[in-house]
Design an enzyme around this catalytic site. Structure first.
Site, PDB file in Angstrom:
ATOM      1  N   GLY A 128       2.858  -1.013   4.308  1.00  0.00           N
ATOM      2  CA  GLY A 128       2.897   0.412   3.991  1.00  0.00           C
ATOM      3  C   GLY A 128       4.328   0.863   3.745  1.00  0.00           C
ATOM      4  O   GLY A 128       4.887   0.682   2.667  1.00  0.00           O
ATOM      5  N   GLY A 129       4.940   1.439   4.763  1.00  0.00           N
ATOM      6  CA  GLY A 129       6.278   2.018   4.653  1.00  0.00           C
ATOM      7  C   GLY A 129       7.298   1.120   3.970  1.00  0.00           C
ATOM      8  O   GLY A 129       8.044   1.563   3.079  1.00  0.00           O
ATOM      9  N   HIS A 189      -9.636   1.088   4.629  1.00  0.00           N
ATOM     10  CA  HIS A 189      -8.387   1.306   5.361  1.00  0.00           C
ATOM     11  C   HIS A 189      -8.669   2.267   6.518  1.00  0.00           C
ATOM     12  O   HIS A 189      -9.475   3.194   6.377  1.00  0.00           O
ATOM     13  CB  HIS A 189      -7.319   1.882   4.421  1.00  0.00           C
ATOM     14  CG  HIS A 189      -5.965   1.886   5.054  1.00  0.00           C
ATOM     15  ND1 HIS A 189      -5.592   2.852   5.948  1.00  0.00           N
ATOM     16  CD2 HIS A 189      -4.928   1.025   4.954  1.00  0.00           C
ATOM     17  CE1 HIS A 189      -4.365   2.582   6.371  1.00  0.00           C
ATOM     18  NE2 HIS A 189      -3.937   1.480   5.782  1.00  0.00           N
ATOM     19  N   GLU A 227      -7.138   4.702   7.643  1.00  0.00           N
ATOM     20  CA  GLU A 227      -6.925   6.125   7.320  1.00  0.00           C
ATOM     21  C   GLU A 227      -8.139   6.699   6.589  1.00  0.00           C
ATOM     22  O   GLU A 227      -8.473   7.872   6.739  1.00  0.00           O
ATOM     23  CB  GLU A 227      -5.638   6.290   6.489  1.00  0.00           C
ATOM     24  CG  GLU A 227      -4.399   6.066   7.359  1.00  0.00           C
ATOM     25  CD  GLU A 227      -3.174   5.571   6.625  1.00  0.00           C
ATOM     26  OE1 GLU A 227      -3.131   5.632   5.382  1.00  0.00           O
ATOM     27  OE2 GLU A 227      -2.244   5.091   7.312  1.00  0.00           O
ATOM     28  N   SER A 247       3.318  -1.816  10.477  1.00  0.00           N
ATOM     29  CA  SER A 247       4.762  -1.878  10.738  1.00  0.00           C
ATOM     30  C   SER A 247       5.368  -3.251  10.445  1.00  0.00           C
ATOM     31  O   SER A 247       6.265  -3.713  11.145  1.00  0.00           O
ATOM     32  CB  SER A 247       5.068  -1.438  12.163  1.00  0.00           C
ATOM     33  OG  SER A 247       4.668  -0.096  12.345  1.00  0.00           O
ATOM     34  N   GLY A 275       2.338   2.518  10.842  1.00  0.00           N
ATOM     35  CA  GLY A 275       3.299   3.608  10.701  1.00  0.00           C
ATOM     36  C   GLY A 275       3.946   4.039  12.015  1.00  0.00           C
ATOM     37  O   GLY A 275       4.577   5.082  12.088  1.00  0.00           O
ATOM     38  N   ASN A 314       0.871  -1.167   0.000  1.00  0.00           N
ATOM     39  CA  ASN A 314       0.000   0.000   0.000  1.00  0.00           C
ATOM     40  C   ASN A 314       0.914   1.224   0.000  1.00  0.00           C
ATOM     41  O   ASN A 314       1.465   1.587   1.029  1.00  0.00           O
ATOM     42  CB  ASN A 314      -0.885  -0.038   1.258  1.00  0.00           C
ATOM     43  CG  ASN A 314      -1.728   1.207   1.429  1.00  0.00           C
ATOM     44  OD1 ASN A 314      -1.809   2.036   0.531  1.00  0.00           O
ATOM     45  ND2 ASN A 314      -2.358   1.347   2.586  1.00  0.00           N
ATOM     46  N   TRP A 315       1.085   1.805  -1.163  1.00  0.00           N
ATOM     47  CA  TRP A 315       2.028   2.928  -1.277  1.00  0.00           C
ATOM     48  C   TRP A 315       1.486   4.215  -0.671  1.00  0.00           C
ATOM     49  O   TRP A 315       2.209   5.183  -0.509  1.00  0.00           O
ATOM     50  CB  TRP A 315       2.389   3.184  -2.764  1.00  0.00           C
ATOM     51  CG  TRP A 315       3.104   2.045  -3.423  1.00  0.00           C
ATOM     52  CD1 TRP A 315       3.409   0.817  -2.880  1.00  0.00           C
ATOM     53  CD2 TRP A 315       3.641   2.016  -4.758  1.00  0.00           C
ATOM     54  NE1 TRP A 315       4.094   0.038  -3.789  1.00  0.00           N
ATOM     55  CE2 TRP A 315       4.242   0.758  -4.957  1.00  0.00           C
ATOM     56  CE3 TRP A 315       3.657   2.939  -5.807  1.00  0.00           C
ATOM     57  CZ2 TRP A 315       4.858   0.400  -6.159  1.00  0.00           C
ATOM     58  CZ3 TRP A 315       4.258   2.588  -7.003  1.00  0.00           C
ATOM     59  CH2 TRP A 315       4.857   1.327  -7.177  1.00  0.00           C
ATOM     60  N   LYS A 316       0.216   4.233  -0.359  1.00  0.00           N
ATOM     61  CA  LYS A 316      -0.441   5.435   0.189  1.00  0.00           C
ATOM     62  C   LYS A 316      -0.169   6.651  -0.723  1.00  0.00           C
ATOM     63  O   LYS A 316      -0.044   6.472  -1.935  1.00  0.00           O
ATOM     64  CB  LYS A 316      -0.007   5.672   1.645  1.00  0.00           C
ATOM     65  CG  LYS A 316      -0.216   4.406   2.490  1.00  0.00           C
ATOM     66  CD  LYS A 316      -0.086   4.621   3.967  1.00  0.00           C
ATOM     67  CE  LYS A 316      -0.322   3.310   4.695  1.00  0.00           C
ATOM     68  NZ  LYS A 316      -0.268   3.442   6.137  1.00  0.00           N
ATOM     69  N   GLU A 325      -5.500  -4.774  10.478  1.00  0.00           N
ATOM     70  CA  GLU A 325      -4.476  -3.768  10.745  1.00  0.00           C
ATOM     71  C   GLU A 325      -4.816  -3.013  12.022  1.00  0.00           C
ATOM     72  O   GLU A 325      -5.677  -2.121  12.007  1.00  0.00           O
ATOM     73  CB  GLU A 325      -4.392  -2.765   9.588  1.00  0.00           C
ATOM     74  CG  GLU A 325      -4.070  -3.395   8.253  1.00  0.00           C
ATOM     75  CD  GLU A 325      -3.496  -2.383   7.275  1.00  0.00           C
ATOM     76  OE1 GLU A 325      -2.383  -2.609   6.790  1.00  0.00           O
ATOM     77  OE2 GLU A 325      -4.143  -1.344   7.036  1.00  0.00           O
TER      78      GLU A 325
HETATM   79  P1  PGA Z   1       2.714   0.480   7.681  1.00  0.00           P
HETATM   80  O1  PGA Z   1       1.267   0.649   7.008  1.00  0.00           O
HETATM   81  O2  PGA Z   1       3.296  -0.813   7.150  1.00  0.00           O
HETATM   82  O3  PGA Z   1       3.505   1.682   7.230  1.00  0.00           O
HETATM   83  O4  PGA Z   1       2.528   0.431   9.155  1.00  0.00           O
HETATM   84  C1  PGA Z   1       0.439  -0.441   6.769  1.00  0.00           C
HETATM   85  C2  PGA Z   1      -0.877   0.020   6.188  1.00  0.00           C
HETATM   86  O5  PGA Z   1      -1.432   1.024   6.675  1.00  0.00           O
HETATM   87  O6  PGA Z   1      -1.399  -0.583   5.243  1.00  0.00           O
END
Ligand code: PGA
Length: 252
Positions: free
Chosen positions: A234-235, A96, A98, A213, A174, A9-11, A168
């Site tokens: 994500g990251g 998600h 977010e 994470s 994050g 997930n590149w956001k 998640e």
């Molecule tokens: P993260 O994000 O790996 O940076 O914690 C995961 C996500 O929100 O899909």
């Protein structure tokens, strides 16, 4: 045997040229990871097309991070499921945390988005998870149960066969804090039980990914758990090397 999935997930990261570089890096190193692992990358809408071209000829699949709740029409700024499907997406991340938190997505909206995804032959990666206060109050089981009952329970048996769930915990996204492998297994097994209560044996086939994470150093331990079928990253998905190394975490 359930599918093993590592989805990135590149956001809201990367410009088109950077996204293409990243995708090319994943394609280049893909051969070092077991072909049993299904890789998916989910770039921003703006470069889905260019990333699709970069992935061509590889087995890496494309997903979007969101889609509109409506099919088409006067919805300024929205992107329809049919549009992302036309660009080569096979998956769409929905719900998600977010999106729930910053854009007020409710189960009502998500039911419509799920319907749009299925209408356009996209497989939803439906996200669930509790925040820190809910975890501390030991409400995490109830929270994910409601997120599943209010949305996933509305699917038909046929639709349910094309669904990926991502658990998640919001406190792990994050933040560098990861759920322990045992915490992940505990809630993944619970999610599978909730799915089985509605869909029976088909719940055994539904991939449930862990997200929050997740990185090369902890993926193997988490993925070794029986009900963890991969990760939503994500990251660490923003570096081809790390993303691929996470895929190497599958020992089974
Ligand atoms: P993260 O994000 O790996 O940076 O914690 C995961 C996500 O929100 O899909």
């Amino acid at each position: 045997m359930r599918k093993k999935i590592v989805a990135g997930n590149w956001k809201m990261n990367t410009l088109p040229a950077e996204g293409v570089e990243l995708a090319k890096g994943v394609v280049a190193g893909r051969g070092e990871v077991c072909s049993c692992v299904n890789f998916i990358v989910c770039p921003p809408f703006t470069h889905l097309s260019e990333v699709a071209a970069a992935l061509k000829g590889s087995d890496i699949e494309l997903g979007a991070q969101n889609c509109a709740a409506e099919a088409k029409g006067a919805y300024t700024g929205e992107v329809a499921a049919s549009m992302i499907a036309a660009l080569g997406c096979k998956y769409v991340i929905l719900g998600h945390s977010e999106r729930r938190q910053y854009y007020g997505e409710t189960s009502e909206t998500l039911n419509k988005k799920m319907a749009q995804a299925y209408e356009n032959s996209l497989t939803p990666i439906y996200c669930v998870g509790e925040n820190l206060a809910e975890r501390e109050a030991e409400k995490h089981f109830d929270v994910v149960k409601a997120q599943i009952e209010e949305v996933v329970y509305n699917l038909t048996a046929e639709q349910f066969k094309n669904l990926v769930i991502a658990y998640e915990p919001v406190w792990a996204i994050g933040t560098g804090k990861t759920a322990t492998a045992d915490q992940a297994q505990e809630i993944h097994a619970y999610i599978r039980k909730v799915l089985a209560a509605k869909f029976g044996a088909a719940a055994e086939e539904c991939p449930i990914l862990y997200g929050g994470s997740c990185k090369p150093s902890n993926a193997a331990e988490i993925f070794a758990k029986q009900d963890v079928d991969g990760g939503l990253i994500g990251g660490a998905a923003l570096k081809a090397e790390d993303f691929l190394a996470i895929g190497k975490g599958f020992a089974k």
